[in-house]
Design a protein around this motif. Structure first.
Motif, PDB file in Angstrom:
ATOM      1  N   LEU A  56       0.821  -1.209   0.000  1.00  0.00           N
ATOM      2  CA  LEU A  56       0.000   0.000   0.000  1.00  0.00           C
ATOM      3  C   LEU A  56       0.855   1.259   0.000  1.00  0.00           C
ATOM      4  CD1 LEU A  56      -2.730  -1.164   2.551  1.00  0.00           C
ATOM      5  CD2 LEU A  56      -3.096  -0.725   0.108  1.00  0.00           C
ATOM      6  N   ASN A  57       2.033   1.168   0.582  1.00  0.00           N
ATOM      7  CA  ASN A  57       2.914   2.332   0.644  1.00  0.00           C
ATOM      8  C   ASN A  57       3.597   2.640  -0.682  1.00  0.00           C
ATOM      9  OD1 ASN A  57       2.757   3.632   3.179  1.00  0.00           O
ATOM     10  ND2 ASN A  57       3.771   1.879   4.142  1.00  0.00           N
ATOM     11  N   THR A  58       3.361   1.809  -1.693  1.00  0.00           N
ATOM     12  CA  THR A  58       3.925   2.085  -3.017  1.00  0.00           C
ATOM     13  C   THR A  58       2.910   2.771  -3.926  1.00  0.00           C
ATOM     14  OG1 THR A  58       3.240  -0.061  -3.960  1.00  0.00           O
ATOM     15  CG2 THR A  58       5.372   0.028  -2.820  1.00  0.00           C
ATOM     16  N   ILE A  59       1.700   3.015  -3.435  1.00  0.00           N
ATOM     17  CA  ILE A  59       0.634   3.569  -4.276  1.00  0.00           C
ATOM     18  C   ILE A  59       0.943   4.993  -4.709  1.00  0.00           C
ATOM     19  CG2 ILE A  59      -1.791   4.296  -4.289  1.00  0.00           C
ATOM     20  CD1 ILE A  59      -2.359   1.919  -2.445  1.00  0.00           C
ATOM     21  N   LEU A  60       1.370   5.823  -3.768  1.00  0.00           N
ATOM     22  CA  LEU A  60       1.611   7.233  -4.061  1.00  0.00           C
ATOM     23  C   LEU A  60       3.100   7.519  -4.177  1.00  0.00           C
ATOM     24  CD1 LEU A  60      -0.912   8.889  -1.588  1.00  0.00           C
ATOM     25  CD2 LEU A  60      -1.279   8.278  -3.981  1.00  0.00           C
ATOM     26  N   GLU A  61       3.450   8.534  -4.937  1.00  0.00           N
ATOM     27  CA  GLU A  61       4.842   8.949  -5.043  1.00  0.00           C
ATOM     28  C   GLU A  61       5.344   9.446  -3.693  1.00  0.00           C
ATOM     29  OE1 GLU A  61       5.332  11.811  -8.068  1.00  0.00           O
ATOM     30  OE2 GLU A  61       4.583  10.525  -9.686  1.00  0.00           O
ATOM     31  N   HIS A  62       6.622   9.216  -3.436  1.00  0.00           N
ATOM     32  CA  HIS A  62       7.282   9.659  -2.204  1.00  0.00           C
ATOM     33  C   HIS A  62       6.702   8.978  -0.967  1.00  0.00           C
ATOM     34  CE1 HIS A  62       8.898  12.656  -4.847  1.00  0.00           C
ATOM     35  NE2 HIS A  62       7.738  13.261  -4.995  1.00  0.00           N
ATOM     36  N   SER A  63       6.035   7.810  -1.162  1.00  0.00           N
ATOM     37  CA  SER A  63       5.432   7.135  -0.011  1.00  0.00           C
ATOM     38  C   SER A  63       6.480   6.592   0.957  1.00  0.00           C
ATOM     39  CB  SER A  63       4.515   6.001  -0.485  1.00  0.00           C
ATOM     40  OG  SER A  63       5.237   5.065  -1.276  1.00  0.00           O
ATOM     41  N   ASP A  64       7.702   6.364   0.456  1.00  0.00           N
ATOM     42  CA  ASP A  64       8.762   5.914   1.361  1.00  0.00           C
ATOM     43  C   ASP A  64       9.124   6.994   2.366  1.00  0.00           C
ATOM     44  OD1 ASP A  64       8.882   3.473   0.145  1.00  0.00           O
ATOM     45  OD2 ASP A  64      10.519   4.032  -1.221  1.00  0.00           O
ATOM     46  N   GLU A  65       9.016   8.266   1.926  1.00  0.00           N
ATOM     47  CA  GLU A  65       9.337   9.369   2.820  1.00  0.00           C
ATOM     48  C   GLU A  65       8.195   9.670   3.781  1.00  0.00           C
ATOM     49  OE1 GLU A  65      10.441  12.687   0.416  1.00  0.00           O
ATOM     50  OE2 GLU A  65      11.758  11.506  -0.876  1.00  0.00           O
ATOM     51  N   ILE A  66       6.969   9.533   3.273  1.00  0.00           N
ATOM     52  CA  ILE A  66       5.788   9.795   4.113  1.00  0.00           C
ATOM     53  C   ILE A  66       4.878   8.576   4.035  1.00  0.00           C
ATOM     54  CG2 ILE A  66       3.887  11.375   4.571  1.00  0.00           C
ATOM     55  CD1 ILE A  66       5.361  13.476   2.939  1.00  0.00           C
ATOM     56  N   PRO A  67       5.073   7.589   4.906  1.00  0.00           N
ATOM     57  CA  PRO A  67       4.247   6.371   4.848  1.00  0.00           C
ATOM     58  C   PRO A  67       2.755   6.694   4.992  1.00  0.00           C
ATOM     59  CG  PRO A  67       6.127   6.065   6.311  1.00  0.00           C
ATOM     60  CD  PRO A  67       6.074   7.529   5.983  1.00  0.00           C
ATOM     61  N   MET A  68       1.962   6.062   4.160  1.00  0.00           N
ATOM     62  CA  MET A  68       0.513   6.247   4.217  1.00  0.00           C
ATOM     63  C   MET A  68      -0.187   5.050   4.835  1.00  0.00           C
ATOM     64  SD  MET A  68      -0.141   9.249   2.932  1.00  0.00           S
ATOM     65  CE  MET A  68      -1.859   9.232   2.449  1.00  0.00           C
ATOM     66  N   ALA A  69       0.545   3.952   5.023  1.00  0.00           N
ATOM     67  CA  ALA A  69      -0.065   2.736   5.562  1.00  0.00           C
ATOM     68  C   ALA A  69       0.839   2.093   6.592  1.00  0.00           C
ATOM     69  CB  ALA A  69      -0.360   1.753   4.434  1.00  0.00           C
ATOM     70  N   ALA A  70       0.215   1.425   7.536  1.00  0.00           N
ATOM     71  CA  ALA A  70       0.938   0.653   8.549  1.00  0.00           C
ATOM     72  C   ALA A  70       0.098  -0.575   8.880  1.00  0.00           C
ATOM     73  CB  ALA A  70       1.182   1.482   9.809  1.00  0.00           C
ATOM     74  N   GLY A  71       0.754  -1.631   9.303  1.00  0.00           N
ATOM     75  CA  GLY A  71       0.055  -2.864   9.635  1.00  0.00           C
ATOM     76  C   GLY A  71       0.130  -3.178  11.106  1.00  0.00           C
ATOM     77  N   VAL A  72      -0.937  -3.795  11.624  1.00  0.00           N
ATOM     78  CA  VAL A  72      -0.977  -4.165  13.033  1.00  0.00           C
ATOM     79  C   VAL A  72      -1.651  -5.524  13.169  1.00  0.00           C
ATOM     80  CG1 VAL A  72      -3.193  -2.991  13.450  1.00  0.00           C
ATOM     81  CG2 VAL A  72      -1.619  -3.392  15.361  1.00  0.00           C
ATOM     82  N   SER A  73      -1.112  -6.346  14.053  1.00  0.00           N
ATOM     83  CA  SER A  73      -1.753  -7.620  14.353  1.00  0.00           C
ATOM     84  C   SER A  73      -3.057  -7.350  15.090  1.00  0.00           C
ATOM     85  CB  SER A  73      -0.822  -8.482  15.228  1.00  0.00           C
ATOM     86  OG  SER A  73      -1.455  -9.699  15.563  1.00  0.00           O
ATOM     87  N   LEU A  74      -4.160  -7.889  14.565  1.00  0.00           N
ATOM     88  CA  LEU A  74      -5.470  -7.568  15.117  1.00  0.00           C
ATOM     89  C   LEU A  74      -6.396  -8.776  15.041  1.00  0.00           C
ATOM     90  CD1 LEU A  74      -7.801  -5.760  16.076  1.00  0.00           C
ATOM     91  CD2 LEU A  74      -8.024  -4.914  13.738  1.00  0.00           C
ATOM     92  N   ASP A  75      -6.865  -9.203  16.189  1.00  0.00           N
ATOM     93  CA  ASP A  75      -7.864 -10.260  16.288  1.00  0.00           C
ATOM     94  C   ASP A  75      -9.131  -9.635  16.854  1.00  0.00           C
ATOM     95  OD1 ASP A  75      -9.452 -12.445  16.768  1.00  0.00           O
ATOM     96  OD2 ASP A  75      -8.033 -13.491  18.075  1.00  0.00           O
ATOM     97  N   VAL A  76     -10.160  -9.482  16.015  1.00  0.00           N
ATOM     98  CA  VAL A  76     -11.371  -8.786  16.461  1.00  0.00           C
ATOM     99  C   VAL A  76     -12.150  -9.584  17.508  1.00  0.00           C
ATOM    100  CG1 VAL A  76     -11.597  -7.482  14.324  1.00  0.00           C
ATOM    101  CG2 VAL A  76     -12.769  -9.693  14.544  1.00  0.00           C
ATOM    102  N   ALA A  77     -11.757 -10.828  17.733  1.00  0.00           N
ATOM    103  CA  ALA A  77     -12.404 -11.634  18.770  1.00  0.00           C
ATOM    104  C   ALA A  77     -11.778 -11.421  20.149  1.00  0.00           C
ATOM    105  CB  ALA A  77     -12.338 -13.118  18.402  1.00  0.00           C
ATOM    106  N   ASP A  78     -10.774 -10.556  20.205  1.00  0.00           N
ATOM    107  CA  ASP A  78     -10.049 -10.337  21.461  1.00  0.00           C
ATOM    108  C   ASP A  78     -10.081  -8.852  21.829  1.00  0.00           C
ATOM    109  OD1 ASP A  78      -7.126  -9.593  22.727  1.00  0.00           O
ATOM    110  OD2 ASP A  78      -7.861 -11.531  23.447  1.00  0.00           O
ATOM    111  N   ASP A  79     -10.625  -8.534  23.005  1.00  0.00           N
ATOM    112  CA  ASP A  79     -10.774  -7.143  23.433  1.00  0.00           C
ATOM    113  C   ASP A  79      -9.441  -6.403  23.474  1.00  0.00           C
ATOM    114  OD1 ASP A  79     -13.501  -7.442  23.733  1.00  0.00           O
ATOM    115  OD2 ASP A  79     -13.403  -7.887  25.874  1.00  0.00           O
ATOM    116  N   ASP A  80      -8.419  -7.033  24.058  1.00  0.00           N
ATOM    117  CA  ASP A  80      -7.120  -6.374  24.190  1.00  0.00           C
ATOM    118  C   ASP A  80      -6.492  -6.104  22.828  1.00  0.00           C
ATOM    119  OD1 ASP A  80      -7.305  -6.367  26.940  1.00  0.00           O
ATOM    120  OD2 ASP A  80      -6.144  -8.204  27.204  1.00  0.00           O
ATOM    121  N   SER A  81      -6.620  -7.057  21.917  1.00  0.00           N
ATOM    122  CA  SER A  81      -6.055  -6.898  20.585  1.00  0.00           C
ATOM    123  C   SER A  81      -6.710  -5.729  19.852  1.00  0.00           C
ATOM    124  CB  SER A  81      -6.247  -8.189  19.774  1.00  0.00           C
ATOM    125  OG  SER A  81      -5.731  -8.049  18.468  1.00  0.00           O
ATOM    126  N   VAL A  82      -8.016  -5.596  19.996  1.00  0.00           N
ATOM    127  CA  VAL A  82      -8.739  -4.494  19.356  1.00  0.00           C
ATOM    128  C   VAL A  82      -8.282  -3.152  19.916  1.00  0.00           C
ATOM    129  CG1 VAL A  82     -11.003  -3.406  19.110  1.00  0.00           C
ATOM    130  CG2 VAL A  82     -10.752  -5.872  18.742  1.00  0.00           C
TER     131      VAL A  82
END
Length: 277
Positions: A56-82
């Motif tokens: 996703l960070n390759t979609i826009l120009e200069h995305s390496d300098e200004i990241p537009m996306a980040a990933g997080v481990s997320l289990d919606v069945a777990d309150d703490d994870s959410v």
């Protein structure tokens, strides 16, 4: 920037997309970024969301300098994870404005053989999981008196589909949740809407519908005579999240190629011969 473009501009916004590493969730994350929004994609497998964020960070120009996306481990069945995912979005991009509840699983089997555990598992992901994420995000949205929640429902929210009772029931409940949150939380500046995709091949349903008799019957009851794409669902999400949809609350937009409108049509699947009328 034209008036039309401004209506759909998401510059300065931050979104959290559950189930954002693949399929419809990832497509929504992509089109959000294209409209200026920064996005946190969440899924249970960290490696998958990190790879998705990198793409996703390759979609826009200069995305390496200004990241537009980040990933997080997320289990919606777990309150703490959410809660950790919501905190991660705030820590990473400084705010949270949009939540897309796209995490989902499938269970296909005859209803007579469906166990209570299987039924409850789908509800826990699709319905209670969406509620968990919405509650966590709502704490932020209430403080800023602004926020947008988008729940991914389904055409199965409206009509019966054989051997997916748990999924269809959970998606029907998702529509009920959408209406309830819209009614109760609008006073806090929070809009809640849904999108009901038609038949879009993704990881959870591709083997069920591509090249199968089930898929043939779906296409023959879809006036546009084809399956949809994830990108076509994403456009509705931009509308609901942007200024263009700022007075829309409590509704579920159906994006299905006319499937729900079809009675007896004249389409046929590309891998099947047209039958006699």
């Amino acid at each position: 920037m034209s008036i039309t473009t401004e209506l759909f501009d998401l510059t300065g916004k931050v979104a959290l997309v559950t189930g954002g590493a693949t399929g419809i969730g990832k497509a929504i994350a992509k089109v959000f970024i294209e409209h200026g929004c920064k996005v946190v994609v969440g899924s249970r497998t960290l490696a998958n969301v990190e790879q998705a964020a990198q793409e996703l960070n390759t979609i826009l120009e200069h995305s390496d300098e200004i990241p537009m996306a980040a990933g997080v481990s997320l289990d919606v069945a777990d309150d703490d994870s959410v809660q950790k995912a919501v905190d991660f979005a705030i820590d990473t991009f400084g705010s949270l404005d949009i939540l897309v509840n796209s995490a989902g699983i499938m269970c296909k089997k005859p209803t007579a053989d469906l166990s209570a555990d299987e039924m409850n598992n789908l509800y826990n992901i699709h319905v209670t999981g969406s509620l968990r994420a919405s509650q966590a995000a709502a704490h932020i949205f209430r403080e800023q008196h602004a926020g947008c929640i988008i729940n991914i429902a389904s055409v199965a929210s409206y009509c019966s589909l054989t051997e997916v009772t748990a999924y269809a029931s959970a998606k029907s409940a998702t529509m009920g949740l959408t209406r309830s949150l819209a009614n109760e939380w609008a006073k806090y500046g929070i809009r809640t809407n849904g999108i009901a995709p038609g038949f879009v091949p993704t990881d959870i349903n591709r083997k069920m519908i591509e090249g199968t008799d089930r898929g043939r019957r779906i296409i023959e009851n879809t006036p546009m005579a084809r399956f949809g794409t994830s990108d076509e669902i994403a456009g509705a999400a931009v509308y609901l999240a942007s200024r263009a949809g700022q007075f829309v609350n409590g509704h579920t937009i159906v994006v299905d190629g006319g499937y729900l409108a079809c009675g007896i049509g004249d389409t046929f699947a590309p891998w099947a011969q047209p039958s006699e009328a």
